[in-house]
Design a protein around this motif. Structure first.
Motif, PDB file in Angstrom:
ATOM      1  N   LYS A  85       0.808  -1.219   0.000  1.00 11.87           N
ATOM      2  CA  LYS A  85       0.000   0.000   0.000  1.00 11.87           C
ATOM      3  C   LYS A  85       0.842   1.270   0.000  1.00 11.87           C
ATOM      4  CE  LYS A  85      -3.559   2.387   2.717  1.00 11.87           C
ATOM      5  NZ  LYS A  85      -4.568   2.246   3.791  1.00 11.87           N
ATOM      6  N   GLU A  86       1.827   1.364   0.889  1.00  7.30           N
ATOM      7  CA  GLU A  86       2.601   2.599   1.024  1.00  7.30           C
ATOM      8  C   GLU A  86       3.326   2.954  -0.265  1.00  7.30           C
ATOM      9  OE1 GLU A  86       2.399   4.726   3.506  1.00  7.30           O
ATOM     10  OE2 GLU A  86       0.877   3.345   4.285  1.00  7.30           O
ATOM     11  N   ASN A  87       3.831   1.957  -0.969  1.00  8.03           N
ATOM     12  CA  ASN A  87       4.528   2.225  -2.227  1.00  8.03           C
ATOM     13  C   ASN A  87       3.553   2.707  -3.304  1.00  8.03           C
ATOM     14  OD1 ASN A  87       7.004   1.605  -1.147  1.00  8.03           O
ATOM     15  ND2 ASN A  87       7.046  -0.477  -1.940  1.00  8.03           N
ATOM     16  N   CYS A  88       2.349   2.151  -3.311  1.00  9.73           N
ATOM     17  CA  CYS A  88       1.337   2.603  -4.273  1.00  9.73           C
ATOM     18  C   CYS A  88       0.958   4.059  -4.003  1.00  9.73           C
ATOM     19  CB  CYS A  88       0.105   1.712  -4.199  1.00  9.73           C
ATOM     20  SG  CYS A  88       0.367   0.042  -4.840  1.00  9.73           S
ATOM     21  N   THR A 162      10.443   9.148 -10.821  1.00  8.05           N
ATOM     22  CA  THR A 162      11.519   8.618  -9.982  1.00  8.05           C
ATOM     23  C   THR A 162      11.068   7.494  -9.055  1.00  8.05           C
ATOM     24  OG1 THR A 162      11.138  10.284  -8.248  1.00  8.05           O
ATOM     25  CG2 THR A 162      12.678  10.851 -10.015  1.00  8.05           C
ATOM     26  N   MET A 163       9.752   7.369  -8.833  1.00  6.13           N
ATOM     27  CA  MET A 163       9.239   6.377  -7.886  1.00  6.13           C
ATOM     28  C   MET A 163       8.874   5.050  -8.547  1.00  6.13           C
ATOM     29  SD  MET A 163       9.241   7.718  -4.846  1.00  6.13           S
ATOM     30  CE  MET A 163       9.427   9.337  -4.106  1.00  6.13           C
ATOM     31  N   LYS A 164       9.076   4.932  -9.846  1.00  6.96           N
ATOM     32  CA  LYS A 164       8.537   3.772 -10.558  1.00  6.96           C
ATOM     33  C   LYS A 164       9.132   2.447 -10.099  1.00  6.96           C
ATOM     34  CE  LYS A 164      11.654   3.871 -14.548  1.00  6.96           C
ATOM     35  NZ  LYS A 164      11.759   3.978 -16.010  1.00  6.96           N
ATOM     36  N   SER A 165      10.351   2.466  -9.551  1.00  7.75           N
ATOM     37  CA  SER A 165      10.992   1.220  -9.133  1.00  7.75           C
ATOM     38  C   SER A 165      10.407   0.653  -7.844  1.00  7.75           C
ATOM     39  CB  SER A 165      12.499   1.431  -8.952  1.00  7.75           C
ATOM     40  OG  SER A 165      12.749   2.379  -7.932  1.00  7.75           O
ATOM     41  N   LEU A 170       4.962  -2.583 -15.869  1.00  7.05           N
ATOM     42  CA  LEU A 170       5.056  -3.035 -17.247  1.00  7.05           C
ATOM     43  C   LEU A 170       4.452  -1.973 -18.148  1.00  7.05           C
ATOM     44  CD1 LEU A 170       3.715  -6.679 -16.749  1.00  7.05           C
ATOM     45  CD2 LEU A 170       6.094  -6.075 -17.198  1.00  7.05           C
ATOM     46  N   ARG A 171       4.905  -1.939 -19.385  1.00  4.44           N
ATOM     47  CA  ARG A 171       4.304  -1.025 -20.355  1.00  4.44           C
ATOM     48  C   ARG A 171       3.913  -1.820 -21.595  1.00  4.44           C
ATOM     49  NH1 ARG A 171       4.119   4.386 -21.313  1.00  4.44           N
ATOM     50  NH2 ARG A 171       5.644   4.922 -19.713  1.00  4.44           N
ATOM     51  N   PHE A 172       2.606  -2.001 -21.776  1.00  2.00           N
ATOM     52  CA  PHE A 172       2.095  -2.622 -22.980  1.00  2.00           C
ATOM     53  C   PHE A 172       1.541  -1.577 -23.944  1.00  2.00           C
ATOM     54  CE2 PHE A 172       1.443  -6.465 -20.138  1.00  2.00           C
ATOM     55  CZ  PHE A 172       2.527  -7.147 -20.654  1.00  2.00           C
ATOM     56  N   GLU A 173       1.297  -0.368 -23.439  1.00  2.00           N
ATOM     57  CA  GLU A 173       0.797   0.730 -24.260  1.00  2.00           C
ATOM     58  C   GLU A 173       1.733   1.922 -24.106  1.00  2.00           C
ATOM     59  OE1 GLU A 173      -1.639   0.226 -26.223  1.00  2.00           O
ATOM     60  OE2 GLU A 173      -2.416  -1.642 -25.378  1.00  2.00           O
ATOM     61  N   GLU A 175       1.101   4.991 -23.952  1.00  2.00           N
ATOM     62  CA  GLU A 175       0.527   6.141 -23.247  1.00  2.00           C
ATOM     63  C   GLU A 175       0.571   6.034 -21.727  1.00  2.00           C
ATOM     64  OE1 GLU A 175      -1.391   5.512 -27.209  1.00  2.00           O
ATOM     65  OE2 GLU A 175      -1.252   4.280 -25.393  1.00  2.00           O
ATOM     66  N   TYR A 176       0.695   4.828 -21.183  1.00  2.00           N
ATOM     67  CA  TYR A 176       0.631   4.730 -19.721  1.00  2.00           C
ATOM     68  C   TYR A 176       1.423   3.532 -19.199  1.00  2.00           C
ATOM     69  CZ  TYR A 176      -3.140   1.275 -20.490  1.00  2.00           C
ATOM     70  OH  TYR A 176      -3.884   0.187 -20.889  1.00  2.00           O
ATOM     71  N   LEU A 177       1.805   3.644 -17.922  1.00  2.00           N
ATOM     72  CA  LEU A 177       2.489   2.568 -17.206  1.00  2.00           C
ATOM     73  C   LEU A 177       1.493   1.811 -16.344  1.00  2.00           C
ATOM     74  CD1 LEU A 177       5.885   3.883 -15.714  1.00  2.00           C
ATOM     75  CD2 LEU A 177       5.575   1.945 -17.243  1.00  2.00           C
ATOM     76  N   MET A 178       1.682   0.510 -16.242  1.00  2.00           N
ATOM     77  CA  MET A 178       0.881  -0.324 -15.352  1.00  2.00           C
ATOM     78  C   MET A 178       1.755  -0.764 -14.184  1.00  2.00           C
ATOM     79  SD  MET A 178      -1.242  -2.785 -17.941  1.00  2.00           S
ATOM     80  CE  MET A 178       0.211  -3.724 -18.332  1.00  2.00           C
ATOM     81  N   PHE A 179       1.330  -0.451 -12.993  1.00  2.00           N
ATOM     82  CA  PHE A 179       2.012  -0.912 -11.793  1.00  2.00           C
ATOM     83  C   PHE A 179       1.209  -2.086 -11.247  1.00  2.00           C
ATOM     84  CE2 PHE A 179       3.367   3.397 -12.382  1.00  2.00           C
ATOM     85  CZ  PHE A 179       4.709   3.372 -12.052  1.00  2.00           C
ATOM     86  N   GLN A 180       1.835  -3.246 -11.270  1.00  2.00           N
ATOM     87  CA  GLN A 180       1.139  -4.474 -10.889  1.00  2.00           C
ATOM     88  C   GLN A 180       2.168  -5.510 -10.464  1.00  2.00           C
ATOM     89  OE1 GLN A 180      -0.634  -5.146 -14.865  1.00  2.00           O
ATOM     90  NE2 GLN A 180       0.591  -7.012 -14.969  1.00  2.00           N
ATOM     91  N   PRO A 181       1.730  -6.600  -9.827  1.00  2.00           N
ATOM     92  CA  PRO A 181       2.693  -7.638  -9.437  1.00  2.00           C
ATOM     93  C   PRO A 181       3.452  -8.170 -10.646  1.00  2.00           C
ATOM     94  CG  PRO A 181       0.571  -7.991  -8.367  1.00  2.00           C
ATOM     95  CD  PRO A 181       0.358  -6.909  -9.385  1.00  2.00           C
ATOM     96  N   ASP A 182       4.733  -8.391 -10.468  1.00  2.00           N
ATOM     97  CA  ASP A 182       5.585  -8.936 -11.529  1.00  2.00           C
ATOM     98  C   ASP A 182       6.496  -9.979 -10.898  1.00  2.00           C
ATOM     99  OD1 ASP A 182       6.815  -9.349 -13.956  1.00  2.00           O
ATOM    100  OD2 ASP A 182       8.166  -7.631 -13.761  1.00  2.00           O
TER     101      ASP A 182
END
Length: 257
Positions: A85-88, A162-165, A170-173, A175-182
């Motif tokens: 949660k905190e990272n999101c 800067t917080m993306k890590s 993942l980026r499938f499009e 226009e936008y980034l998806m933040f999800q379990p990997d």
């Protein structure tokens, strides 16, 4: 015959990307694997609700889903862990600071929640089925569970974020980034723990960059002939393309069917 625990990516591995349907020889191979006493599971980044449509339509009972955070055994969802949660929250805070729209997923449905229409203005509607719920009182600090976060940051501006890590993304499009379990590998390890089985008996099949995580020296990794070069270089074995019976040929090569 020694029992194997086989995990298959969906898109580009089991399915023909041109049609979206499962390759007939792949479906036949998986059925024969089960008949021979092997454990067969799907390993996908898709959310549980979405992946379940595929498994039920094709008769599969086990899967690692939600990018590794979800587990289904004998058609029962036994685990579905949300993101930290905190990272999101920090991801969303930076998106607000930089002026990028965002939306978030709180549960195992197609619902996404937004505070305003900025994400839609910057990106437009997402290509996959989505129900947008606009709530101008949405309090990101009171959200109980975060399963995914989408940020409308275009590929050419991604270095600004800067917080993306902090969260798998993942980026499938463009226009936008998806933040999800990997973490497919982690999901496979959790599955093997549930089954009380040895990880050395795992076999994974994949074709793309989002399968890199589950290609590991702990077990046998098989890349599809249509897969990306980076995955092929990491694989223990490269089979034929998926539409040219690659899964069936690999299973025959190793004597599992």
């Amino acid at each position: 015959m020694e029992k194997k625990y086989l995990f298959f990516d969906i898109d580009g591995t089991l399915t023909n990307r041109a049609t979206g349907g499962i390759v007939p020889s792949a479906k036949e191979a998986l059925q024969r694997l089960e008949e021979n006493g092997h454990f067969v599971a799907i390993a996908t980044g898709r959310a549980h609700y979405k992946a379940e449509k595929f498994t039920k339509a094709n008769g599969f009972k086990n899967m690692v889903c939600n990018g590794g955070n979800g587990l289904v055994i004998d058609e029962e969802l036994v685990m579905n862990i949300p993101l930290e949660k905190e990272n999101c929250i920090r991801i969303i805070e930076e998106a607000d600071k930089l002026g990028y729209g965002w939306c978030l997923v709180m549960d195992d449905t197609k619902d996404v929640y937004i505070r305003d229409t900025l994400f839609l203005e910057q990106v437009g509607k997402r290509k996959e089925p989505t129900r947008y719920i606009i709530d101008d009182t949405l309090d990101i600090y009171a959200v109980e569970n975060y399963y995914k976060v989408y940020v409308a940051i275009p590929a050419e501006e991604e270095e600004r974020f800067t917080m993306k890590s902090l969260v798998g993304h993942l980026r499938f499009e463009p226009e936008y980034l998806m933040f999800q379990p990997d973490n497919k590998r982690g999901g496979i390890l959790n599955m093997m723990e549930y089954l009380e089985a040895d990880k050395k008996d795992v076999v994974v099949f994949g074709d793309d960059y989002n399968d890199m995580d589950m290609f590991h020296s702990d077990w046998l990794s098989i890349a599809m002939g249509n897969g990306c070069q980076a995955l092929k270089e990491k694989a223990d074995y490269v089979t034929d393309t998926n539409v040219n019976d690659g899964i069936k040929k690999a299973c025959e090569h190793f004597g599992w069917i």
